[in-house]
Design an enzyme around this catalytic site. Structure first.
Site, PDB file in Angstrom:
ATOM      1  N   THR A  44     -29.947   6.537   7.129  1.00  0.00           N
ATOM      2  CA  THR A  44     -30.135   6.124   5.737  1.00  0.00           C
ATOM      3  C   THR A  44     -29.345   4.855   5.441  1.00  0.00           C
ATOM      4  O   THR A  44     -29.856   3.926   4.803  1.00  0.00           O
ATOM      5  CB  THR A  44     -29.726   7.251   4.773  1.00  0.00           C
ATOM      6  OG1 THR A  44     -30.513   8.407   5.061  1.00  0.00           O
ATOM      7  CG2 THR A  44     -29.945   6.853   3.326  1.00  0.00           C
ATOM      8  N   CYS A  45     -28.109   4.777   5.915  1.00  0.00           N
ATOM      9  CA  CYS A  45     -27.283   3.587   5.668  1.00  0.00           C
ATOM     10  C   CYS A  45     -27.899   2.357   6.329  1.00  0.00           C
ATOM     11  O   CYS A  45     -27.922   1.273   5.734  1.00  0.00           O
ATOM     12  CB  CYS A  45     -25.866   3.809   6.174  1.00  0.00           C
ATOM     13  SG  CYS A  45     -24.991   5.124   5.301  1.00  0.00           S
ATOM     14  N   THR A  46     -28.402   2.517   7.528  1.00  0.00           N
ATOM     15  CA  THR A  46     -29.045   1.392   8.204  1.00  0.00           C
ATOM     16  C   THR A  46     -30.259   0.934   7.413  1.00  0.00           C
ATOM     17  O   THR A  46     -30.441  -0.271   7.191  1.00  0.00           O
ATOM     18  CB  THR A  46     -29.436   1.769   9.647  1.00  0.00           C
ATOM     19  OG1 THR A  46     -28.239   2.094  10.375  1.00  0.00           O
ATOM     20  CG2 THR A  46     -30.153   0.626  10.342  1.00  0.00           C
ATOM     21  N   LEU A  49     -29.012  -0.910   4.145  1.00  0.00           N
ATOM     22  CA  LEU A  49     -28.407  -2.215   4.378  1.00  0.00           C
ATOM     23  C   LEU A  49     -29.383  -3.199   5.017  1.00  0.00           C
ATOM     24  O   LEU A  49     -29.284  -4.403   4.774  1.00  0.00           O
ATOM     25  CB  LEU A  49     -27.113  -2.084   5.184  1.00  0.00           C
ATOM     26  CG  LEU A  49     -25.877  -1.961   4.282  1.00  0.00           C
ATOM     27  CD1 LEU A  49     -25.890  -0.710   3.440  1.00  0.00           C
ATOM     28  CD2 LEU A  49     -24.599  -2.076   5.070  1.00  0.00           C
TER      29      LEU A  49
END
Length: 151
Positions: A44-46, A49
């Site tokens: 999710t963070c990838t 961002l």
């Protein structure tokens, strides 16, 4: 307790992926988008961002400096930045662990990680947009863009 629109943004001085200290106070005079995320290399963070990377001109064209903050060590941040081609700074809130995320009300103590907190700090150092999403809750970035457009 999270910060609200109109609050003074807490200052921070954190090392970036190249071990260079970045301070919010040094960026005063221009808006800053502060994006907290749980972990480098996570799905999710990838995704979040990478969307920020792909739409970075939305912010930079408006004069907004973008920084992303996690509790990952600088070595991980450097590799992740290289792999993903991020052109904004990745800051490490590693030690004291999560202190900056805590100051912004964006720390999930039980898991020892930041929540997905997003704060637009105006040129005078006040919060112009604030949103904190809990663990597992992906962000919708349209709110940030609308706040940038209103600056």
């Amino acid at each position: 307790m999270s910060l609200s629109v109109g609050d003074v943004a807490p200052d921070f001085s954190l090392p970036d992926q190249d071990k260079q200290v970045v301070s919010l106070s040094a960026m005063r005079g221009r808006p800053v988008l502060v994006v907290f995320y749980p972990f480098a290399f996570s799905g999710t963070c990838t995704g979040e961002l990478c969307q920020l990377r792909d739409e970075l001109s939305t912010y930079t064209d408006a004069g907004v400096q973008v920084v992303a903050i996690s509790t990952d060590p600088v070595f991980s941040l450097k590799e992740w930045r290289t792999q993903q081609g991020f052109e904004f700074s990745l800051l490490s809130d590693f030690w004291p662990h999560g202190e900056t995320a805590k100051a912004y009300g964006s720390f999930f103590e039980a898991a020892g990680m930041p929540n997905r907190g997003t704060f637009l700090v105006d040129a005078e150092g006040k919060i112009a947009f604030a949103e904190v999403n809990g663990p597992g809750e992906a962000r919708e970035q349209s709110g940030w863009k609308a706040a940038v457009a209103e600056l």
